[in-house]
Scaffold this motif. Structure first.
Motif: not given
Length: 143
Positions: A50-62
């Protein structure tokens, strides 16, 4: 962030959040310590994905997935109703297997509907599916 990536990553977050909520709701009903430890480890792995998915989203400003209070209450209510008269380890394991199967199905649907998602999102989704499949195999021991 590509729309397809965001949709896959949100589905990962949704699926892992539902898994963690289901485990959290079931844990106090378990009388088998070994089964309790198995589910606790499963919940930790859900949290990691869950946290790794969130990290990917946040890195791309999603924007990440936000839990629906109604959906969470419905899941908890369903678990409480299904365990009102039967809290045997086998029954609880069966419920968790069903939840994992729902997660697998939702991930494959998301991947199919978002075929243009990039490798990073697809790899994390497939990691979750693989983890769910292995979790089902572990949970079969408790049926």
């Amino acid at each position: 962030m590509k729309h397809e990536d965001e949709m896959v990553l949100r589905e990962i977050q949704k699926s892992t959040q539902m898994g963690m909520t289901a485990i959290d709701t079931i844990l106090d009903k378990i009388g088998n310590d070994e089964f309790s430890i198995t589910l606790s480890r499963q919940s930790l792995h859900y949290a990691d994905i869950h946290n790794r998915a969130l990290d990917q989203i946040l890195q791309q400003n999603g924007e990440g997935y936000r839990t629906s209070q109604i959906g969470e209450m419905m899941l908890k209510g369903s678990i409480h109703a299904n365990t009102a008269f039967n809290v045997s380890t086998g029954h609880l394991a069966e419920m968790m297997i069903q939840e994992s199967n729902r997660g697998i199905t939702s991930m494959w649907k998301s991947l199919k509907h978002n075929a243009l998602a990039t490798d990073a999102a697809v790899e994390l989704a497939k990691e979750l599916v693989d983890f769910e499949e292995k979790s089902i195999e572990r949970l079969k021991e408790y049926l």
